[in-house]
Motif scaffolding. Structure first.
Motif, PDB file in Angstrom:
ATOM      1  N   THR A 137       1.056  -1.193  -0.089  1.00 32.63           N
ATOM      2  CA  THR A 137       0.221   0.103   0.035  1.00 32.63           C
ATOM      3  C   THR A 137       1.112   1.148   0.052  1.00 32.63           C
ATOM      4  O   THR A 137       1.690   1.324   0.671  1.00 32.63           O
ATOM      5  N   PRO A 138       0.915   2.096  -0.863  1.00 26.89           N
ATOM      6  CA  PRO A 138       1.636   3.289  -0.889  1.00 26.89           C
ATOM      7  C   PRO A 138       1.567   4.067   0.393  1.00 26.89           C
ATOM      8  O   PRO A 138       0.429   4.299   0.975  1.00 26.89           O
ATOM      9  N   GLY A 139       2.754   4.372   0.775  1.00 24.37           N
ATOM     10  CA  GLY A 139       2.949   5.084   2.089  1.00 24.37           C
ATOM     11  C   GLY A 139       3.218   4.304   3.384  1.00 24.37           C
ATOM     12  O   GLY A 139       3.189   4.765   4.385  1.00 24.37           O
ATOM     13  N   LEU A 140       2.684   2.869   3.165  1.00 24.64           N
ATOM     14  CA  LEU A 140       2.448   1.996   4.134  1.00 24.64           C
ATOM     15  C   LEU A 140       3.657   0.909   4.226  1.00 24.64           C
ATOM     16  O   LEU A 140       3.886   0.004   4.731  1.00 24.64           O
ATOM     17  N   ARG A 141       4.662   0.970   3.107  1.00 23.42           N
ATOM     18  CA  ARG A 141       5.538  -0.159   2.947  1.00 23.42           C
ATOM     19  C   ARG A 141       6.065  -0.611   4.093  1.00 23.42           C
ATOM     20  O   ARG A 141       6.396  -1.760   4.477  1.00 23.42           O
ATOM     21  N   ALA A 142       6.876   0.150   4.865  1.00 23.62           N
ATOM     22  CA  ALA A 142       7.490  -0.067   6.104  1.00 23.62           C
ATOM     23  C   ALA A 142       6.608  -0.822   7.080  1.00 23.62           C
ATOM     24  O   ALA A 142       7.220  -1.806   7.678  1.00 23.62           O
ATOM     25  N   LEU A 143       5.520  -0.473   7.335  1.00 25.38           N
ATOM     26  CA  LEU A 143       4.670  -1.069   8.362  1.00 25.38           C
ATOM     27  C   LEU A 143       4.359  -2.501   7.724  1.00 25.38           C
ATOM     28  O   LEU A 143       4.189  -3.401   8.572  1.00 25.38           O
ATOM     29  N   GLU A 144       3.873  -2.596   6.368  1.00 21.07           N
ATOM     30  CA  GLU A 144       3.683  -3.947   5.993  1.00 21.07           C
ATOM     31  C   GLU A 144       4.731  -5.024   5.934  1.00 21.07           C
ATOM     32  O   GLU A 144       4.464  -6.234   6.092  1.00 21.07           O
ATOM     33  N   LYS A 145       5.832  -4.422   5.433  1.00 22.99           N
ATOM     34  CA  LYS A 145       7.011  -5.195   5.293  1.00 22.99           C
ATOM     35  C   LYS A 145       7.451  -5.796   6.797  1.00 22.99           C
ATOM     36  O   LYS A 145       7.955  -6.991   6.797  1.00 22.99           O
ATOM     37  N   HIS A 146       7.205  -4.710   7.674  1.00 22.02           N
ATOM     38  CA  HIS A 146       7.290  -5.185   9.100  1.00 22.02           C
ATOM     39  C   HIS A 146       6.521  -6.477   9.428  1.00 22.02           C
ATOM     40  O   HIS A 146       6.866  -7.194  10.256  1.00 22.02           O
ATOM     41  N   ALA A 147       5.333  -6.420   9.146  1.00 18.64           N
ATOM     42  CA  ALA A 147       4.406  -7.059   9.277  1.00 18.64           C
ATOM     43  C   ALA A 147       4.734  -8.688   8.714  1.00 18.64           C
ATOM     44  O   ALA A 147       4.276  -9.874   9.314  1.00 18.64           O
ATOM     45  N   VAL A 148       5.207  -8.714   7.599  1.00 17.68           N
ATOM     46  CA  VAL A 148       5.509  -9.916   7.016  1.00 17.68           C
ATOM     47  C   VAL A 148       6.455 -10.366   7.662  1.00 17.68           C
ATOM     48  O   VAL A 148       6.771 -11.940   8.176  1.00 17.68           O
ATOM     49  N   VAL A 149       7.795  -9.739   8.470  1.00 15.07           N
ATOM     50  CA  VAL A 149       8.766 -10.307   9.194  1.00 15.07           C
ATOM     51  C   VAL A 149       8.070 -10.997  10.407  1.00 15.07           C
ATOM     52  O   VAL A 149       8.255 -11.993  11.099  1.00 15.07           O
ATOM     53  N   ALA A 150       7.035 -10.227  11.100  1.00 10.00           N
ATOM     54  CA  ALA A 150       6.375 -10.748  12.248  1.00 10.00           C
ATOM     55  C   ALA A 150       5.678 -12.032  12.046  1.00 10.00           C
ATOM     56  O   ALA A 150       5.572 -12.792  12.920  1.00 10.00           O
TER      57      ALA A 150
END
Length: 284
Positions: A137-150
């Motif tokens: 999602t534009p603007g939320l990449r860092a959050l979403e990629k963090h969730a993948v690691v979680a």
């Protein structure tokens, strides 16, 4: 990549969108001195992600709101489990509620879906790792990629600046402007960048693998290969670079793909196809 600045900016934008001139309902109905306690409760099982953005949302609305008993990102939970408690001024809690839930529901959905892919790979005893893509999602990449690691996955490149990745259209453009072989074209790219820059090349046919290997690349992305082609590709690569599979990956196919011996399986659906998890904020 999930820095305090990224968190603060994401929350600030979300709150500005949700309450640009304040919360009209709260202003008309909730006394300023009222205190409130509520629990973040799971309506379905999953894997949690988004603790930092949950805390940041309540902090920005009212620094007097206290977040306690917050489970760690990556925690698996069951239906009805309490994942956090918030206590403080009722006006602030109620104003922050939807934005905080939007973030944690979205991120927990990504973590949960990722964990399912990881589990399918583990079932066949394969060492392949599940990776995300830039389909965020534009603007939320860092959050979403963090969730993948979680959820047990790993991050692919964060941005276009992180690595050279020659995909089909890049190779087509190179072929249109240069008569050089595929190996020579890749070597020209290598010569134009520093020796520490990773170079990954996407191939669509088995016949492209040897010319790419001859250029000494960091990784080869085997795109939309059949299982038989993937096994052949892994044999040809023979550990000389990272072997990555992509395309046609879902929960029904990922175990078979992993069993071919690839190192990485990239799955765009981790971020663009994850459903928000059902979480709720319940008053005590």
């Amino acid at each position: 990549m999930l820095t305090s600045k990224i968190l603060a900016t994401a929350v600030d934008r979300a709150l500005a969108e949700d309450a640009p001139w304040g919360d009209a309902t709260v202003a008309a109905s909730i006394p300023a001195d009222m205190q409130f306690t509520a629990h973040l409760v799971a309506r379905e099982p999953g894997v949690f992600a988004g603790g930092a953005v949950w805390q940041e949302t309540f902090r920005q609305v009212d620094a007097n709101i206290l977040v306690t008993d917050l489970v760690a990102d990556g925690t698996a939970f069951s239906t009805h489990d309490v994942l956090a408690t918030v206590t403080g001024p009722a006006a602030g809690v109620l104003t922050a509620e939807r934005v905080a839930l939007n973030f944690t529901q979205r991120l927990s959905g990504i973590a949960t879906l990722t964990s399912r892919f990881v589990a399918r790979v583990a079932e066949v005893g394969a060492p392949a790792r599940i990776a995300d893509t830039r389909k965020t999602t534009p603007g939320l990449r860092a959050l979403e990629k963090h969730a993948v690691v979680a959820g047990g996955g790993v991050n692919h490149r964060f941005s276009l600046s992180d690595a050279i990745m020659l995909k089909d259209n890049h190779l087509a453009a190179l072929a249109a402007t240069d008569d050089a072989s595929l190996t020579d074209a890749i070597n020209k790219v290598k010569a134009a960048v520093g020796h520490t820059t990773p170079i990954i090349v996407e191939v669509a046919r088995v016949e492209q693998i040897d010319p790419v290997l001859a250029a000494g690349v960091t990784g080869i992305l085997l795109d939309n290969f059949s299982l038989e082609q993937l096994r052949t590709g892994v044999e040809l690569i023979a550990g000389r670079c990272v072997a990555e599979a992509s395309g046609g990956v879902n929960l029904a196919t990922v175990a078979g793909i992993a069993a071919t011996g690839v190192d990485i399986i990239s799955v765009g659906a981790l971020t663009h196809g994850a459903a928000a998890l059902d979480l709720g904020l319940d008053a005590t």
